[in-house]
Design a protein around this motif. Structure first.
Motif, mmCIF file in Angstrom:
data_model
loop_
_atom_site.group_PDB
_atom_site.id
_atom_site.type_symbol
_atom_site.label_atom_id
_atom_site.label_comp_id
_atom_site.label_asym_id
_atom_site.label_seq_id
_atom_site.Cartn_x
_atom_site.Cartn_y
_atom_site.Cartn_z
ATOM 1 N N GLY A 72 53.363 -36.328 34.813
ATOM 2 C CA GLY A 72 52.802 -34.878 35.570
ATOM 3 C C GLY A 72 53.006 -34.058 34.636
ATOM 4 O O GLY A 72 53.898 -32.827 34.890
ATOM 5 N N GLU B 234 48.257 -36.949 33.733
ATOM 6 C CA GLU B 234 48.391 -38.039 35.477
ATOM 7 C C GLU B 234 50.088 -38.638 35.003
ATOM 8 O O GLU B 234 50.980 -38.658 35.856
ATOM 9 C CB GLU B 234 47.906 -38.969 35.453
ATOM 10 C CG GLU B 234 47.557 -39.011 36.467
ATOM 11 C CD GLU B 234 47.130 -40.572 36.523
ATOM 12 O OE1 GLU B 234 45.558 -39.695 37.515
ATOM 13 O OE2 GLU B 234 46.664 -41.744 36.382
ATOM 14 N N SER C 239 49.040 -31.505 38.901
ATOM 15 C CA SER C 239 50.516 -31.140 38.349
ATOM 16 C C SER C 239 50.032 -29.834 37.691
ATOM 17 O O SER C 239 51.376 -28.977 37.211
ATOM 18 C CB SER C 239 51.769 -32.536 37.511
ATOM 19 O OG SER C 239 49.992 -32.902 37.183
ATOM 20 N N THR D 169 52.958 -30.270 33.541
ATOM 21 C CA THR D 169 52.549 -29.101 34.663
ATOM 22 C C THR D 169 51.936 -27.501 33.691
ATOM 23 O O THR D 169 51.297 -26.637 34.566
ATOM 24 C CB THR D 169 54.418 -28.182 35.494
ATOM 25 O OG1 THR D 169 54.991 -28.687 33.570
ATOM 26 C CG2 THR D 169 54.723 -29.447 36.255
#
Ligand code: 6R9
Length: 655
Positions: free
Chosen positions: A357, A354, A386, A359
């Motif tokens: 972010g 979190e 994300s 990916t």
């Protein structure tokens, strides 16, 4: 792997194709494109790799031959001159990536650092100059025994920059294990830290180094470079030990990369085999750089906007190839996390996802099973939106864990790449390409382009569809290990002659059992040799046995694995004592401690069972098969006719 896992993998038929939306934006957008690449690489491997070497990497001097294959010894990009630290750093500095985050690091206590490519380049050059000042020259081996802090990656890149092969030893290994590895590698310098934070405790790395080097046990070591991490008070040895933070400020940031021959050794990494002594797996520069670069790019569909996180430790091959070299060569942002999920913070991984972010998230099945146990509330409380790709590595993933990963972490939108590979292979061998390959829970799907894999019997003949056999690789690939350090003979016999070569054709024997289904998908079932897989870590049964018999009370030991819900496998030891010792709970505890001292906490036996005798064949070989059955609480299966003394089994069964 447990029987129930094998059962469920055998019956797994679900298929998860990549979404159209995902495929459209991917580097490799369809199965047809994958097939074209695969076919091209199969028909013209040298052309295939040469084109990628040209387009993806910087060479100071181009090679004059792509491949020299004198089985089982391969050379790639002969006479090419290259430096992997240049490819990971310098070449990004002339682009907009100069100020892009190269490493995002999160410490366990909550401290953090973001290091751009320009900053990382500077620190690597400084550490490289410090190493030079400490007497390290091209070709000298450097031991690295570090916590998961940026300096670990910096140390590796600094070694690579000056052409000093590194040998990273996992920080969880004991001083004894460290000593054996430093001795074998004949390391000149050791880079370590005053400690690291793990599960709310300090790992005393420097004192383990002191113990390993005691009484001049590793005479090759001249200097110990110590990074200050925990700031705890530690003794420094007069002429030997130096502090990183004292030398860094005055070290020049100008350090031109050494032009390395493509086949110069980049690193040694020790891994467990079937004997008591770990093998020093040797990787070289050019082929390794290329293969880890391309596999990172295609398997993780890496884009400049990605925040990529591999949760491995740099002490393992996964950390080498897919935290440091592969991602940085691509100019990616690679996250490093010092800590581990723990009772005081079971949601820490999801906080990291979190906060930054993330990916692309790459972890091990054992971690996924631990997350399932901790409960969905932890990931559910965090924003994981994300994430776009998930990966797994280290052991076969059971379909239940795969589905949980897909639903709870991936929110049913992230392709899962189950990557099968090994320390020896340097990079992914079997893996989905996320925009192209429909996945099946529990299968590592198909070979990466350029990898010719098969499942064969012990004569090297392919077995039928869905029949079990041995996983082999039939053609050399750029990042394959070159040899066992100082032991060509062991390299030959372990990997290339286990299945006898026929008509000059050599097969690389991986040591894993597998089957191939009607779609050509591979299902890896686990090790077929005396290697255990505990929480995704490789551990030789013989290694643990040697540790046990080195205790004065132990006469003989036989170690097997037993299925474990979270760890995959757990260590189960059968021990006979010498006549002066009696079985007791205290002795059990002491023996467990002894194994931790000899190898490290990952090898701590879950169970020790005392017995008067071990089941043996008439020729004196321990029959591990029976012991595995006993450890798993199963009926004994197989032929008992070769057994020397049947009463041993009866006693074991009763007791
Ligand atoms: C990368 C790494 C290698 C052994 C390998 C196999 C097991 C790794 C796997 C897997 C099934 C996967 N293994 N990935 N089994 N599916 N996706 O783990 O290297 O530590 O050398 O271990 O791990 O048994 O032979 P390493």
């Amino acid at each position: 792997m447990s029987k129930s896992t094998i059962e469920s993998i055998l019956h797994e038929e679900r298929l998860f194709p990549p979404s159209e939306e995902f495929a459209l934006q991917a580097h490799i957008t369809s199965l047809t494109q994958y097939q074209t690449l695969y076919d091209k690489a199969k028909e013209h491997p040298e052309l295939f790799w040469a084109e990628l070497a040209e387009s993806e990497l910087h060479w100071f001097q181009k090679w004059d031959k792509v491949l020299d294959w004198q089985p089982p010894f391969a050379k790639w990009f002969l006479n090419g001159k290259i430096n992997i630290s240049y490819n990971c750093l310098d070449r990004h500095l002339t682009t907009w990536r100069k100020n892009k985050a190269a490493l995002i690091w999160e410490g366990e206590p909550g401290d953090s650092r973001t290091i751009t490519y320009a900053q990382l380049h500077r620190e690597v050059c400084q550490m490289a100059n410090v190493l030079k000042d400490l007497g390290v020259q091209k070709g000298d081996r450097v031991g690295i025994y570090m916590p998961m802090i940026p300096e670990a990656a910096i140390a590796m890149l600094a070694c690579a920059r000056i052409g000093a092969p590194h040998s990273v030893v996992f920080g969880g290994f004991s001083s004894e294990a460290l000593k054996a590895r430093l001795q074998d590698a004949e390391a000149k310098v050791v880079i370590t830290a005053d400690g690291g934070f793990r599960k709310d405790k300090i790992v005393p790395l420097k004192s383990a180094v002191d113990e390993a080097l005691q009484d001049n046990a590793v005479p090759s070591v001249q200097k110990v470079l110590v990074v200050q991490r925990t700031k705890q008070d530690i003794p420094m040895v007069g002429d030997r030990d130096v502090w990183w933070h004292e030398l860094q400020p005055t070290a020049s940031a100008d350090c031109p990369p050494e032009p390395m021959d493509s086949e110069d050794m980049l690193f040694i990494l020790y891994t467990s085999g079937t004997t008591g002594k770990p093998k020093g797996v040797v990787h070289t520069t050019g082929g390794y750089n290329l293969y880890t670069h391309v596999t990172t790019k295609w398997t993780f569909d890496l884009k400049d906007t990605d925040v990529y996180w591999c949760t491995a430790d740099v002490g393992w091959i996964t950390g080498h190839s897919y935290i440091v070299y592969g991602p940085l060569s691509n100019g990616a942002t690679s996250v490093m996390y010092e800590g581990a999920p723990r009772a005081s913070n079971p949601g820490c991984f999801w906080d990291v996802v979190e906060k930054y972010g993330v990916t692309i998230f790459y972890t091990a099945p054992t971690a996924i099973r631990a997350f399932i146990k901790m409960g969905d509330q932890h990931p559910n409380k965090r924003d994981l939106s994300s994430l776009r790709i998930l990966g797994t590595v280290g052991e076969p993933i059971n379909p239940e864990a795969w589905i949980w990963y897909h639903q709870v972490i991936g929110q049913e939108k992230c392709p899962i790449v189950d990557t099968w590979w090994q320390t020896e292979t340097g990079g992914f061998m079997l893996t989905p390409l996320p925009g192209a390959t429909p996945t099946k829970p529990g299968s590592a799907t198909r070979p990466f382009p350029g990898i010719i894999a098969d499942v064969v019997d012990l004569d090297g003949n392919p077995v039928g569809t869905n029949e079990g056999g041995y996983l082999v690789i039939k053609h050399p690939w750029p990042s394959m290990m070159r040899t066992v350090y100082k032991n060509d003979k062991r390299f030959r016999s372990t990997y290339w002659e286990h299945i006898p070569p026929k008509d000059g054709k050599y097969l690389y024997f991986a040591g894993d059992g597998a089957r191939k289904d009607e779609d050509g998908y591979f299902w890896v079932m686990g090790r077929v040799d005396d290697v255990m897989n505990v929480s995704g870590h490789r551990l030789g049964t013989m290694e643990v046995e040697s540790a046990l018999v080195s205790h004065p009370a132990v006469a003989e030991a036989a170690v097997v694995s037993r299925p474990d819900e979270v760890k995959g496998q757990d260590v189960y030891a059968f021990v006979t004592l010498d006549s002066t010792h009696e079985p007791s709970d205290e002795l059990k505890a002491e023996l467990k401690k002894h194994v931790v001292h000899e190898i490290g906490a990952i090898a701590r036996p879950g169970e020790i069972r005392f017995t008067d005798a071990l089941p043996k064949t008439r020729s004196g070989k321990i029959i591990r098969r029976f012991l595995r059955n006993l450890a798993a609480g199963e009926e004994l299966v197989g032929d008992i006719s070769t057994m020397e003394d049947l009463s041993v089994l009866d006693k074991l069964r009763q007791g």
